[in-house]
Design a protein around this motif. Sequence first.
Motif, mmCIF file in Angstrom:
data_model
loop_
_atom_site.group_PDB
_atom_site.id
_atom_site.type_symbol
_atom_site.label_atom_id
_atom_site.label_comp_id
_atom_site.label_asym_id
_atom_site.label_seq_id
_atom_site.Cartn_x
_atom_site.Cartn_y
_atom_site.Cartn_z
ATOM 1 N N ASP A 71 0.821 -1.205 0.000
ATOM 2 C CA ASP A 71 0.000 0.000 0.000
ATOM 3 C C ASP A 71 0.857 1.257 0.000
ATOM 4 O O ASP A 71 0.332 2.363 0.062
ATOM 5 N N GLY A 72 2.179 1.098 -0.047
ATOM 6 C CA GLY A 72 3.061 2.251 -0.003
ATOM 7 C C GLY A 72 3.079 2.999 -1.321
ATOM 8 O O GLY A 72 2.565 2.563 -2.339
ATOM 9 N N MET A 73 3.696 4.168 -1.296
ATOM 10 C CA MET A 73 3.802 4.979 -2.497
ATOM 11 C C MET A 73 4.929 4.465 -3.384
ATOM 12 O O MET A 73 6.012 4.161 -2.913
ATOM 13 N N ALA A 74 4.691 4.338 -4.687
ATOM 14 C CA ALA A 74 5.719 3.848 -5.602
ATOM 15 C C ALA A 74 6.843 4.861 -5.707
ATOM 16 O O ALA A 74 6.608 6.049 -5.907
ATOM 17 N N LEU A 75 8.080 4.397 -5.535
ATOM 18 C CA LEU A 75 9.250 5.253 -5.640
ATOM 19 C C LEU A 75 9.991 4.937 -6.918
ATOM 20 O O LEU A 75 10.384 3.803 -7.147
ATOM 21 N N GLU A 76 10.184 5.942 -7.743
ATOM 22 C CA GLU A 76 10.917 5.748 -8.986
ATOM 23 C C GLU A 76 12.232 6.495 -8.882
ATOM 24 O O GLU A 76 12.263 7.704 -8.652
ATOM 25 N N THR A 77 13.338 5.770 -9.020
ATOM 26 C CA THR A 77 14.651 6.384 -8.923
ATOM 27 C C THR A 77 15.484 5.980 -10.128
ATOM 28 O O THR A 77 15.095 5.121 -10.923
ATOM 29 N N MET A 78 16.654 6.595 -10.214
ATOM 30 C CA MET A 78 17.572 6.244 -11.298
ATOM 31 C C MET A 78 18.029 4.800 -11.197
ATOM 32 O O MET A 78 18.347 4.166 -12.200
ATOM 33 N N LEU A 79 18.070 4.260 -9.968
ATOM 34 C CA LEU A 79 18.553 2.897 -9.770
ATOM 35 C C LEU A 79 17.595 1.858 -10.325
ATOM 36 O O LEU A 79 18.019 0.782 -10.739
ATOM 37 N N ASN A 80 16.304 2.134 -10.297
ATOM 38 C CA ASN A 80 15.340 1.122 -10.713
ATOM 39 C C ASN A 80 14.564 1.520 -11.958
ATOM 40 O O ASN A 80 13.424 1.120 -12.165
ATOM 41 N N THR A 81 15.207 2.341 -12.807
ATOM 42 C CA THR A 81 14.629 2.671 -14.108
ATOM 43 C C THR A 81 15.679 2.489 -15.195
ATOM 44 O O THR A 81 16.881 2.508 -14.935
ATOM 45 N N ASP A 82 15.208 2.321 -16.407
ATOM 46 C CA ASP A 82 16.071 2.170 -17.574
ATOM 47 C C ASP A 82 15.919 3.384 -18.483
ATOM 48 O O ASP A 82 14.954 4.151 -18.351
ATOM 49 N N PRO A 83 16.854 3.576 -19.421
ATOM 50 C CA PRO A 83 16.664 4.629 -20.414
ATOM 51 C C PRO A 83 15.380 4.364 -21.206
ATOM 52 O O PRO A 83 15.008 3.202 -21.388
ATOM 53 N N PRO A 84 14.678 5.408 -21.652
ATOM 54 C CA PRO A 84 15.077 6.822 -21.560
ATOM 55 C C PRO A 84 14.710 7.511 -20.246
ATOM 56 O O PRO A 84 15.207 8.582 -19.959
ATOM 57 N N ARG A 85 13.811 6.882 -19.443
ATOM 58 C CA ARG A 85 13.383 7.564 -18.221
ATOM 59 C C ARG A 85 14.546 7.756 -17.261
ATOM 60 O O ARG A 85 14.633 8.800 -16.582
ATOM 61 N N HIS A 86 15.437 6.797 -17.184
ATOM 62 C CA HIS A 86 16.611 6.946 -16.316
ATOM 63 C C HIS A 86 17.375 8.212 -16.658
ATOM 64 O O HIS A 86 17.767 8.995 -15.775
ATOM 65 N N ASP A 87 17.623 8.420 -17.954
ATOM 66 C CA ASP A 87 18.408 9.581 -18.381
ATOM 67 C C ASP A 87 17.685 10.883 -18.054
ATOM 68 O O ASP A 87 18.313 11.881 -17.667
ATOM 69 N N GLU A 88 16.353 10.882 -18.198
ATOM 70 C CA GLU A 88 15.574 12.080 -17.883
ATOM 71 C C GLU A 88 15.659 12.417 -16.399
ATOM 72 O O GLU A 88 15.849 13.573 -16.013
ATOM 73 N N LEU A 89 15.550 11.385 -15.572
ATOM 74 C CA LEU A 89 15.625 11.604 -14.130
ATOM 75 C C LEU A 89 17.016 12.056 -13.705
ATOM 76 O O LEU A 89 17.172 12.932 -12.844
ATOM 77 N N ARG A 90 18.038 11.466 -14.293
ATOM 78 C CA ARG A 90 19.404 11.789 -13.892
ATOM 79 C C ARG A 90 19.739 13.249 -14.175
ATOM 80 O O ARG A 90 20.519 13.868 -13.435
ATOM 81 N N LYS A 91 19.156 13.802 -15.231
ATOM 82 C CA LYS A 91 19.442 15.192 -15.576
ATOM 83 C C LYS A 91 19.055 16.149 -14.454
ATOM 84 O O LYS A 91 19.632 17.234 -14.324
ATOM 85 N N VAL A 92 18.096 15.739 -13.620
ATOM 86 C CA VAL A 92 17.616 16.614 -12.554
ATOM 87 C C VAL A 92 18.733 16.956 -11.577
ATOM 88 O O VAL A 92 18.828 18.089 -11.088
#
Length: 395
Positions: A71-92
């Motif tokens: 029931d927790g909130m989904a956490l999306e980080t650079m560690l558990n994502t792949d490109p292209p979303r990983h690259d978008e997040l890392r730019k932050v």
Amino acid sequence: MAQPEALSTRDARLDPFPWYREMHEESPIRYDEDRECWDVFRYDDVHDVLHDPETFSSERPLTAQGEGETDGMALETMLNTDPPRHDELRKVVDDPFKPGAVKHLAPHIRDITNEYIDAVVDDGELDVVADLATPLPVTVIAELIGVPADDREQFKQWSDTIVEGPEAATVSAETVKEAQLQAQAEMATYFTELIERRREDPRDDLISDVIHAEVEGTTLSEGETLGFLALLLIAGNITTTNLITNAIRCFATLHDGIESVRDIASLELAVEEVLRYQSPIQAVSRVATTDTRLGEHSVEAGDRVVVWNGAANHDGDKFDDPGTFVPDRSPNQHLAFGSGVHFCLGAHLARLEARVALSTLFDRFETMQLAETELQPVESTFLYGVQRLPVQFST
């Protein structure tokens, strides 16, 4: 990530390198039935997996309460994502961690180090882990993020709990897991409240930067924001703690001890060799996205693949005399910080903190030697370090 049977004892966790050599020769790629995963040990194979996120994915479900459906909130980080979303997040948060951006922190890191040394200098002995290597990186990353000073000890407790390995704990695996879920939930609650305060009162810190960041024209979700802050805090201190501690252990084995690495030029090379020889992170996990092959082995979609950075850094096909600590080794293309798109964001900060902390120790102490103690490995399945490292010194 479960511990292999070969590393189930204290002695094996303190010295996994003979097992790595055995695997290099006998089973460089193998399937572990007990852990239900593939293990990859050779440098070239580890490198190839890390550079192929399309085939070997980092994506896995994480929540504020742990892994899996909760029931927790989904956490999306650079560690558990792949490109292209990983690259978008890392730019932050990429810019604040580049070499030029962290370089100006050196004087402040030295001041903090001196404060911790001052607290124990009259004792003639310090525990490298508790007195310096643990509080220093927590203080630095907490200041960067914007965590109030009074809350930093709590964050260290949370991060230690989250990375604890059940095999090394004195309680059951179920109890460890419950504690991890509780720590993650408490951290998420804390950050949620802090985020709300920063929305109303932005400051010059990473929390404010992340809150107001836009990724590909859209603001980050609350889960992404929480994931960023939790990742930065945990990853921003654990690696450096073990790097500083492992460095003192390695230097103690040298004929001239710290005299061999007192000047900064020698120290820079020596820190890189510590990263290779006793990598703070020994292994990372991936998931096969499709049926593929690893060497002569068929890997099915959905299979978990564990790549052993620590073993890759002891591969005799890549490094001459890999079982010897060579403080001036060069070149030194180790994989301690990973490789490819997931190369460690905080690598430059960790290197800087280690070099400044170690050089400050050397400036303050005329001699340093390990005190008699029975070393205990850190309680983790993928980290490499010790729980305590007392040293005696003279000024």
